[in-house]
Scaffold this motif. Structure first.
Motif, PDB file in Angstrom:
ATOM      1  N   LYS A 290       0.837  -1.195   0.000  1.00 45.64           N
ATOM      2  CA  LYS A 290       0.000   0.000   0.000  1.00 45.64           C
ATOM      3  C   LYS A 290       0.874   1.249   0.000  1.00 45.64           C
ATOM      4  O   LYS A 290       1.746   1.414   0.840  1.00 45.64           O
ATOM      5  CB  LYS A 290      -0.910   0.004   1.234  1.00 45.64           C
ATOM      6  N   ILE A 291       0.612   2.148  -0.974  1.00 49.50           N
ATOM      7  CA  ILE A 291       1.262   3.445  -1.028  1.00 49.50           C
ATOM      8  C   ILE A 291       0.208   4.478  -0.646  1.00 49.50           C
ATOM      9  O   ILE A 291      -0.778   4.659  -1.356  1.00 49.50           O
ATOM     10  CB  ILE A 291       1.824   3.749  -2.429  1.00 49.50           C
ATOM     11  N   GLU A 292       0.391   5.121   0.469  1.00 50.34           N
ATOM     12  CA  GLU A 292      -0.633   6.024   0.981  1.00 50.34           C
ATOM     13  C   GLU A 292      -0.700   7.319   0.173  1.00 50.34           C
ATOM     14  O   GLU A 292       0.282   7.746  -0.444  1.00 50.34           O
ATOM     15  CB  GLU A 292      -0.357   6.341   2.449  1.00 50.34           C
ATOM     16  N   ALA A 293      -1.890   7.921   0.198  1.00 52.43           N
ATOM     17  CA  ALA A 293      -2.077   9.205  -0.462  1.00 52.43           C
ATOM     18  C   ALA A 293      -1.052  10.211   0.052  1.00 52.43           C
ATOM     19  O   ALA A 293      -0.763  10.271   1.243  1.00 52.43           O
ATOM     20  CB  ALA A 293      -3.492   9.712  -0.196  1.00 52.43           C
ATOM     21  N   GLY A 294      -0.487  10.982  -0.886  1.00 48.23           N
ATOM     22  CA  GLY A 294       0.503  11.981  -0.514  1.00 48.23           C
ATOM     23  C   GLY A 294       1.930  11.479  -0.449  1.00 48.23           C
ATOM     24  O   GLY A 294       2.841  12.257  -0.171  1.00 48.23           O
ATOM     25  N   SER A 295       2.141  10.183  -0.723  1.00 47.05           N
ATOM     26  CA  SER A 295       3.495   9.622  -0.662  1.00 47.05           C
ATOM     27  C   SER A 295       4.385  10.186  -1.770  1.00 47.05           C
ATOM     28  O   SER A 295       3.906  10.667  -2.802  1.00 47.05           O
ATOM     29  CB  SER A 295       3.446   8.099  -0.762  1.00 47.05           C
ATOM     30  N   THR A 296       5.669  10.077  -1.571  1.00 47.06           N
ATOM     31  CA  THR A 296       6.629  10.526  -2.579  1.00 47.06           C
ATOM     32  C   THR A 296       6.497   9.681  -3.846  1.00 47.06           C
ATOM     33  O   THR A 296       6.532   8.440  -3.772  1.00 47.06           O
ATOM     34  CB  THR A 296       8.066  10.400  -2.039  1.00 47.06           C
ATOM     35  N   PRO A 297       6.324  10.298  -5.018  1.00 47.13           N
ATOM     36  CA  PRO A 297       6.135   9.525  -6.261  1.00 47.13           C
ATOM     37  C   PRO A 297       7.261   8.546  -6.566  1.00 47.13           C
ATOM     38  O   PRO A 297       7.036   7.496  -7.161  1.00 47.13           O
ATOM     39  CB  PRO A 297       6.047  10.615  -7.332  1.00 47.13           C
ATOM     40  N   SER A 298       8.480   8.880  -6.126  1.00 43.93           N
ATOM     41  CA  SER A 298       9.612   7.992  -6.409  1.00 43.93           C
ATOM     42  C   SER A 298       9.442   6.620  -5.765  1.00 43.93           C
ATOM     43  O   SER A 298      10.060   5.645  -6.206  1.00 43.93           O
ATOM     44  CB  SER A 298      10.917   8.630  -5.923  1.00 43.93           C
ATOM     45  N   ASP A 299       8.593   6.528  -4.729  1.00 46.79           N
ATOM     46  CA  ASP A 299       8.343   5.230  -4.094  1.00 46.79           C
ATOM     47  C   ASP A 299       7.672   4.251  -5.053  1.00 46.79           C
ATOM     48  O   ASP A 299       7.757   3.029  -4.863  1.00 46.79           O
ATOM     49  CB  ASP A 299       7.449   5.399  -2.855  1.00 46.79           C
ATOM     50  N   LEU A 300       6.998   4.779  -6.058  1.00 46.57           N
ATOM     51  CA  LEU A 300       6.232   3.941  -6.982  1.00 46.57           C
ATOM     52  C   LEU A 300       7.093   3.344  -8.091  1.00 46.57           C
ATOM     53  O   LEU A 300       6.756   2.302  -8.646  1.00 46.57           O
ATOM     54  CB  LEU A 300       5.096   4.762  -7.615  1.00 46.57           C
ATOM     55  N   ILE A 301       8.191   3.985  -8.408  1.00 49.17           N
ATOM     56  CA  ILE A 301       9.007   3.558  -9.552  1.00 49.17           C
ATOM     57  C   ILE A 301       9.528   2.131  -9.399  1.00 49.17           C
ATOM     58  O   ILE A 301       9.343   1.304 -10.312  1.00 49.17           O
ATOM     59  CB  ILE A 301      10.152   4.560  -9.795  1.00 49.17           C
TER      60      ILE A 301
END
Length: 356
Positions: A278-289
């Motif tokens: 789970k990537i929470e709302a407002g997280s740093t976009p780089s976490d998704l890469i």
């Protein structure tokens, strides 16, 4: 419910909360949901014509235009048959990306209030790009660019060697893993690949690997007691979610790093298939890469992803994309969630839905 518990009777009670007030989750399907019906039906909705223009420019042709007949055999495919070109991963992925976003516009038209209650999104494989676009991480142009590169890179990797996919149902994960090991041994082992690519629902899996190993797995699964269904899928997508996609992963990583400056924090929770994280709302976009890249070469945990959404309070699901494959999976994941789930392709096909 309290009286039943005191009597020692176990009864599964459904939530009495009205559907209209439940937190919403949007689910986006993968490349196997190949169909143009939903996109065609939504072509005139607000916002969709502009997306179609971008898609035409990306493909170099109109995906909703008349397709030339490649052979007499096509005359027997029926009106719902998909065009031959949609079997190509490099073309299929950008088309289904736009189809998923068109489904969101269909949902906005039919249930305008539900998007305001959207708490979370998730996508199966390719569907993660549409999920992240809805969540505001990418704009449509950037998402379409990534979908195009991803499709091209995956098709190139799939054509590098003979590869197949296989769906299997009725066996526990441990049994499927054992069969994969046996299939590898039968096909020569060494550098061969044969593994679970997607955990779809309880005792339901997609396996990917080299063709020889997949054919051996097919034979062994058919001979295994308890196996309810097993079949080889079309070869076009290749050994998805395995090390055979390493080249595609490297290209995608390079592309995403170059676009990182254009990515924004998600405006809602995003559940990623790699690790069911789970990537929470407002997280740093780089976490998704890294998660977007990891799922190209590793197993996608779809069942665990959906269960996490349910445990976190999502009570109403909408399938935003062609066909109804995710709803079919939901029936085997959670009966209550299935009963409250609506597929936008079902709305297009039957023009029927639950009362507002």
């Amino acid at each position: 419910q309290l009286m039943a518990a005191q009597m020692g009777i176990k009864i599964k009670f459904r939530s009495m909360a009205p559907v209209q007030s439940l937190p919403v989750g949007l689910l986006f399907p993968d490349q196997n949901s190949r169909s143009l019906r939903l996109l065609s039906a939504a072509r005139n909705l607000p916002g969709v014509p502009a997306m179609l223009d971008s898609l035409r420019a990306t493909l170099g042709f109109d995906p909703l235009g008349a397709s030339p007949i490649q052979g007499v055999w096509e005359l027997f495919r029926g009106p719902e048959a998909i065009p031959v070109w949609l079997e190509e991963t490099r073309l299929c992925q950008p088309v289904l990306f736009i189809s998923a976003l068109a489904a969101v516009e269909r949902l906005r038209q039919r249930r305008p209030g539900c998007l305001e209650r959207c708490r979370a999104v998730a996508g199966l494989s390719l569907g993660e790009l549409a999920a992240l676009t809805f969540a505001g991480v990418f704009d449509v142009a950037t998402g379409l660019r990534i979908a195009r590169l991803r499709g091209e890179a995956m098709q190139e990797a799939a054509e590098a060697s003979p590869q197949r996919q296989l769906s299997i149902a009725g066996l526990r994960r441990e049994a499927v893993e054992r069969l994969c090991v046996e299939a590898l041994e039968e096909s020569g082992g060494g550098g061969c690949v044969c593994q679970i690519a997607q955990e779809l629902f309880a005792e339901g899996f997609l396996c990917s690997g080299d063709t020889a190993a997949m054919e051996a797995l097919l034979r062994r699964a058919r001979a295994t007691e308890g196996c309810k269904q097993v079949s080889l899928l079309k070869a076009s997508a290749g050994a998805v979610h395995t090390p055979r996609m390493a080249g595609a992963r490297a290209r995608l990583l390079e592309e995403l790093r170059g676009l990182e400056g254009l990515m924004k924090p998600p405006r809602c929770d995003v559940y990623m298939g790699a690790g069911a994280r789970k990537i929470e709302a407002g997280s740093t976009p780089s976490d998704l890469i890294p998660l977007l890249c990891e799922q190209l070469t590793g197993c996608v945990r779809w069942e665990a992803t959906v269960r996490s959404m349910i445990q976190d309070g999502v009570g109403q699901f909408y399938e935003c994309g062609p066909m109804q494959q995710l709803k079919g999976m939901m029936k085997r994941i959670d009966e209550d969630a299935f009963s409250a789930m609506l597929s936008m392709d079902h709305v297009v096909k039957n023009e029927k839905e639950m009362p507002r």
